[in-house]
Design a protein around this motif. Structure first.
Motif, PDB file in Angstrom:
ATOM      1  N   ILE A   1      -6.512   0.852   6.826  1.00 51.87           N
ATOM      2  CA  ILE A   1      -7.156   0.113   5.736  1.00 51.87           C
ATOM      3  C   ILE A   1      -7.076  -1.387   6.016  1.00 51.87           C
ATOM      4  CG2 ILE A   1      -6.911  -0.541   3.298  1.00 51.87           C
ATOM      5  CD1 ILE A   1      -6.144   2.348   2.686  1.00 51.87           C
ATOM      6  N   LEU A   2      -5.918  -1.833   6.473  1.00 49.52           N
ATOM      7  CA  LEU A   2      -5.750  -3.269   6.708  1.00 49.52           C
ATOM      8  C   LEU A   2      -6.550  -3.737   7.925  1.00 49.52           C
ATOM      9  CD1 LEU A   2      -1.952  -3.595   5.871  1.00 49.52           C
ATOM     10  CD2 LEU A   2      -3.903  -4.299   4.473  1.00 49.52           C
TER      11      LEU A   2
ATOM     12  N   LEU B   1     -13.764   6.698   4.539  1.00 47.78           N
ATOM     13  CA  LEU B   1     -14.845   6.224   3.675  1.00 47.78           C
ATOM     14  C   LEU B   1     -16.122   6.917   4.117  1.00 47.78           C
ATOM     15  CD1 LEU B   1     -14.574   2.371   3.210  1.00 47.78           C
ATOM     16  CD2 LEU B   1     -14.231   4.153   1.530  1.00 47.78           C
TER      17      LEU B   1
ATOM     18  N   ASN C   1     -13.687  -6.949   7.611  1.00 42.99           N
ATOM     19  CA  ASN C   1     -14.635  -6.847   6.510  1.00 42.99           C
ATOM     20  C   ASN C   1     -15.479  -8.095   6.266  1.00 42.99           C
ATOM     21  OD1 ASN C   1     -15.894  -5.359   4.617  1.00 42.99           O
ATOM     22  ND2 ASN C   1     -14.270  -5.453   3.098  1.00 42.99           N
TER      23      ASN C   1
ATOM     24  N   GLY D   1     -10.375  -8.305   1.722  1.00 42.81           N
ATOM     25  CA  GLY D   1     -11.138  -7.331   2.505  1.00 42.81           C
ATOM     26  C   GLY D   1     -10.985  -5.901   2.024  1.00 42.81           C
TER      27      GLY D   1
ATOM     28  N   ILE E   1       0.224   5.514  -0.285  1.00 42.74           N
ATOM     29  CA  ILE E   1      -0.650   5.569   0.895  1.00 42.74           C
ATOM     30  C   ILE E   1       0.236   5.571   2.151  1.00 42.74           C
ATOM     31  CG2 ILE E   1      -2.380   4.254   2.183  1.00 42.74           C
ATOM     32  CD1 ILE E   1      -3.301   3.238  -0.689  1.00 42.74           C
ATOM     33  N   ASP E   2       0.023   6.537   3.047  1.00 36.86           N
ATOM     34  CA  ASP E   2       0.938   6.650   4.187  1.00 36.86           C
ATOM     35  C   ASP E   2       0.759   5.492   5.170  1.00 36.86           C
ATOM     36  OD1 ASP E   2      -0.764   7.576   6.627  1.00 36.86           O
ATOM     37  OD2 ASP E   2      -1.454   8.773   4.933  1.00 36.86           O
TER      38      ASP E   2
ATOM     39  N   LEU F   1       0.834  -1.208   0.000  1.00 30.20           N
ATOM     40  CA  LEU F   1       0.000   0.000   0.000  1.00 30.20           C
ATOM     41  C   LEU F   1       0.867   1.256   0.000  1.00 30.20           C
ATOM     42  CD1 LEU F   1      -2.760  -1.024   2.585  1.00 30.20           C
ATOM     43  CD2 LEU F   1      -2.993  -0.894   0.116  1.00 30.20           C
TER      44      LEU F   1
ATOM     45  N   GLU G   1       6.127   5.644   0.847  1.00 27.20           N
ATOM     46  CA  GLU G   1       5.023   6.436   0.299  1.00 27.20           C
ATOM     47  C   GLU G   1       5.528   7.770  -0.271  1.00 27.20           C
ATOM     48  OE1 GLU G   1       5.308   5.300   3.360  1.00 27.20           O
ATOM     49  OE2 GLU G   1       4.528   6.670   4.889  1.00 27.20           O
TER      50      GLU G   1
ATOM     51  N   TYR H   1      -9.437  -2.385   8.841  1.00 24.14           N
ATOM     52  CA  TYR H   1     -10.799  -2.457   8.314  1.00 24.14           C
ATOM     53  C   TYR H   1     -10.988  -3.737   7.501  1.00 24.14           C
ATOM     54  CZ  TYR H   1     -14.781  -1.549   5.341  1.00 24.14           C
ATOM     55  OH  TYR H   1     -15.959  -1.682   4.662  1.00 24.14           O
ATOM     56  N   ALA H   2      -9.980  -4.028   6.688  1.00 22.81           N
ATOM     57  CA  ALA H   2     -10.061  -5.213   5.828  1.00 22.81           C
ATOM     58  C   ALA H   2     -10.206  -6.484   6.656  1.00 22.81           C
ATOM     59  CB  ALA H   2      -8.816  -5.315   4.953  1.00 22.81           C
TER      60      ALA H   2
ATOM     61  N   VAL I   1     -10.915   5.619   8.093  1.00 18.02           N
ATOM     62  CA  VAL I   1     -10.261   5.375   6.802  1.00 18.02           C
ATOM     63  C   VAL I   1     -10.780   6.313   5.722  1.00 18.02           C
ATOM     64  CG1 VAL I   1      -9.680   2.958   7.183  1.00 18.02           C
ATOM     65  CG2 VAL I   1     -11.882   3.541   6.201  1.00 18.02           C
TER      66      VAL I   1
END
Lengths: 448, 257
Positions: A408-409, A442, A415, B96, A400-401, A395, B77, A411-412, A440
């Motif tokens: 994100i991970l 969203l 999920n 995910g 992506i910082d 990522l 990044e 959340y994933a 995140v």
């Protein structure tokens, strides 16, 4: 003999009050059930960590907290506006609101239910429907197995009653909202819910625990669910209590043949949270799915104990429990699967996955399989891990910082459990709670 | 000659106490395509990963300048936002995380850094679909989790798609051709080729000469035992294809004597 720690006086006092007022509220027929439960509770006492089942759940803080019951005459009048921010946005269907353990008709709505479907407060059902209730109340949640089921039963007064007659399908979810206000100081409530789905009936039920205080209180709910042949229940439990709250819950499900039960339990709140879930697959072809997602940090502890009993052949059970632990949080998963001697062709699958975000967080996981039949398919697996470094690097090489990658991970990871929440408005609510934990970026605010 | 986009001077890299790269020197000017070829274990992928900023490597000597700045002190990044792109040999599966969400987050992170406005869902979708068409990618890949369940070819195309979306100045392709059948290879190569330009440079790491039939390099370097043992024009790749890598070993041995 195990020495019993003293039972706090408030419960004996409350028990005596309920006995005295029973002729006014029409609950005297519950006398023997309450008495038996009280005796059982007194005999068991609050469990200590010396008991295997309670090894990681130290009730010390609960024992030390001075609590009291809210009396009928000091009920809190919660304003509709106060509650507005806690609703599941855009959720259709019946709503029962309970404030500090008491049903609040002004905040509730039971319109548009199919004919014959009963969704009401338990106090009324106790008064009006002793025969129907008597068939189920206390039959599935066993007081001698669990001190907190005993306590709830001894303190039995209000809660919810849901009855869906034979062949009736309730399309919209039934939302039970249990609100703790803290307005009367540190209080304790013992809501009891009874769900009866007759043959071929179908419904969706949401148990939702919220608080309008950040302070301490104790909720001790028990839900009993009876599914007749071919009945179907989709159950959700959303626990978003105050971070100082105690929440010790019991759920007992009794399933007859070809019935289907699917439950997804989500915990964000609470200081000490315990879920004891028991499913009895008592008819051929019954199916039981239990999902869980706990997202906790600080010094929170969530302890999930599940027990699925395959009593008859050809039943299926599936479990997926996940925890995300940050800070000093602690998680417990104990999944018991019991397959009786005659329960051939049982299929059972149990998965417990845990993501530990901090080196101070801790997860205890234990599968517990007792299999007495020989022709069965049972699998189980448990993992405890950190975020995937390779995925994080991937990522980051896309601009992506590091912090966003971590979110994100995280959340994933959650999920796939989120994906099992079929009701869209509920999933959005759970997502927004999750984003409060791991923002995140969203956008979940969408029109209905 | 224009100022080099990338300058690698005497780069020495170790991992876990083992020496992997020894005294690498490399200069890539804007618009140039360099190929790095070499046998397995020669250090090709390490070079690619060091440029992208993977942790776990010790840079024991040397420097890497990108646009004249020290690249090695930047976070992965920061390098990506600055225009360095690595196409992975083994793209990571992220269950995910929806591919569209991922691509959009990446594009907007880079755009934000460049002072461009972030794309909204509609504009992004239009952009991504246009790029996907070129790579003959199925739209359904957008709604799947990142790389999860993708075939080898779909994964590699997803890498090139990301490259096309992020619009880098320096693209490092780490064995993008490995495991691709000829049709997929042709599609991937066409995607890369369409991005060639005066301002964009490529470092193409490959084991096989085949890819270089489609992406014709300006320079070819042969890496063996962590060192560049030979550099030349595109004909060097053909020579390697003909003779295999064994003659390099002989030359390295000769050199050591």
């Amino acid at each position: 003999m195990i020495r019993v720690e003293g039972v706090p006086g408030l419960y004996a006092k409350r028990f005596a009050e309920l006995e005295t007022q029973c002729s006014d509220d029409g609950s005297c027929w519950l006398g023997p059930l309450r008495q038996q439960a009280m005796q059982s509770f007194e005999a068991q006492g609050f469990p200590t960590t010396r008991l295997e089942e309670w090894r990681y759940f130290d009730l010390g803080p609960l024992r030390k907290t001075e609590l009291h019951h809210v009396h009928d005459r000091e009920r809190v009048n919660l304003r509709r506006e106060t509650l507005a921010g806690y609703h599941v946005h855009c959720l259709p269907g019946a709503l029962l609101v309970f404030v500090d353990g008491y049903f609040e008709p002004v905040l509730s709505a039971t319109r548009s239910l199919p004919a014959g479907v009963e969704v009401r407060d338990l106090a009324t059902a106790i008064r009006m429907q002793p025969d129907l209730l008597g068939e189920h109340l206390g039959r599935y949640a066993q007081v001698e197995r669990n001190a907190f089921v005993a306590l709830n039963t001894a303190m039995l007064y209000d809660g919810a009653f849901v009855h869906v007659p034979r062949g009736v399908v309730v399309d919209s979810p039934i939302h039970l909202m249990f609100v703790s206000t803290g307005t009367r100081g540190p209080t304790v409530s013992h809501p009891r819910t009874i769900v009866v789905a007759e043959e071929g009936a179908e419904l969706t039920l949401i148990e939702d625990y919220v608080s309008t205080t950040d302070d301490v209180y104790f909720t001790n709910p028990v839900i009993e669910i009876a599914l007749a042949p071919n009945a179907r229940l989709e159950h959700y439990k959303l626990e978003r209590d105050s971070k100082k709250a105690f929440h010790v819950a019991g759920m007992a499900v009794h399933q007859e043949r070809d019935s289907r039960f699917a439950s997804t339990s989500i915990s964000f709140g609470g200081h000490l949270v315990r879920n004891d879930v028991s499913c009895m697959l008592d008819g051929e072809g019954a199916e039981c799915t239990l999902n869980g997602l706990n997202v906790i940090g600080e010094h929170q502890l969530v302890d999930d104990h599940t027990r699925i009993v395959h009593a008859k052949p050809h039943c299926t059970s599936e479990e997926l429990y996940k925890s995300i632990l940050d800070g000093f949080a602690e998680g417990v998963f104990n999944g018991a699967i019991v397959v009786a001697k005659d329960a051939q062709k049982t299929s059972s699958q149990q998965t417990n996955r845990n993501l530990v975000l901090s080196r101070h967080a801790l997860m205890n996981t234990k599968p517990q399989l007792e299999i007495y039949a020989d022709d069965v398919k049972c699998s189980h697996g448990a993992t405890v891990g950190e975020l995937d470094e390779d995925a994080s690097f991937y990522l980051r090489t896309r601009g992506i910082d590091a912090d966003t990658a971590r979110r994100i991970l995280t959340y994933a990871f959650a999920n796939d459990v989120l994906g099992r929440i079929v009701i869209e408005p509920l999933r959005k609510t759970v997502e927004s709670e999750l984003f409060a934990f791991i923002p995140v970026g969203l956008d979940t605010k969408q029109p209905c | 000659m224009a100022t080099p986009l990338l300058q690698v001077h005497n780069l020495n890299v170790e991992a876990g106490g083992n020496r992997i790269l020894t005294g690498i020197d490399l200069e890539i000017a804007p618009g140039e395509v360099h190929a790095i070829m070499g046998p397995n274990g020669s250090g090709k992928s390490t070079l690619a990963h060091v440029l992208a900023g993977r942790e776990g490597y010790d840079i024991t000597a040397g420097e890497v300048l990108y646009e004249g700045r020290n690249l090695l002190e930047l976070e992965p990044e920061e390098r990506a936002r600055g225009g360095v792109f690595l196409a992975f040999q083994y793209p990571v599966e992220i269950p995910g995380v929806n591919n569209t969400y991922f691509l959009k987050a990446a594009v907007n992170a880079v755009r934000k850094h460049r002072g461009e406005t972030e794309l909204d869902a509609m504009d992004f979708l239009a952009l991504v679909k246009e790029k996907m068409k070129l790579l003959e990618m199925d739209d359904s890949l957008l709604n799947r989790p990142v790389n999860e369940g993708f075939s080898g070819g779909e994964k590699k195309r997803n890498e090139i798609l990301q490259m096309a979306l992020l619009d880098p100045r320096l693209a490092v392709l780490d064995e993008t051709d490995s495991g691709l059948d000829i049709d997929a290879l042709r599609i991937v190569a066409r995607g890369v080729d369409s991005m060639r330009g005066a301002e964009r440079s490529f470092l193409v790491v490959t084991h096989y000469q085949r890819l270089l039939d489609y992406i014709v390099p300006d320079h070819v370097h042969v890496l063996a035992n962590g060192r560049i043992v030979k550099s030349g024009g595109k004909e060097l790749a053909l020579e390697l294809e003909e003779k295999g890598y064994s003659w390099i070993d002989d030359e390295v041995v000769k050199e050591a004597r």
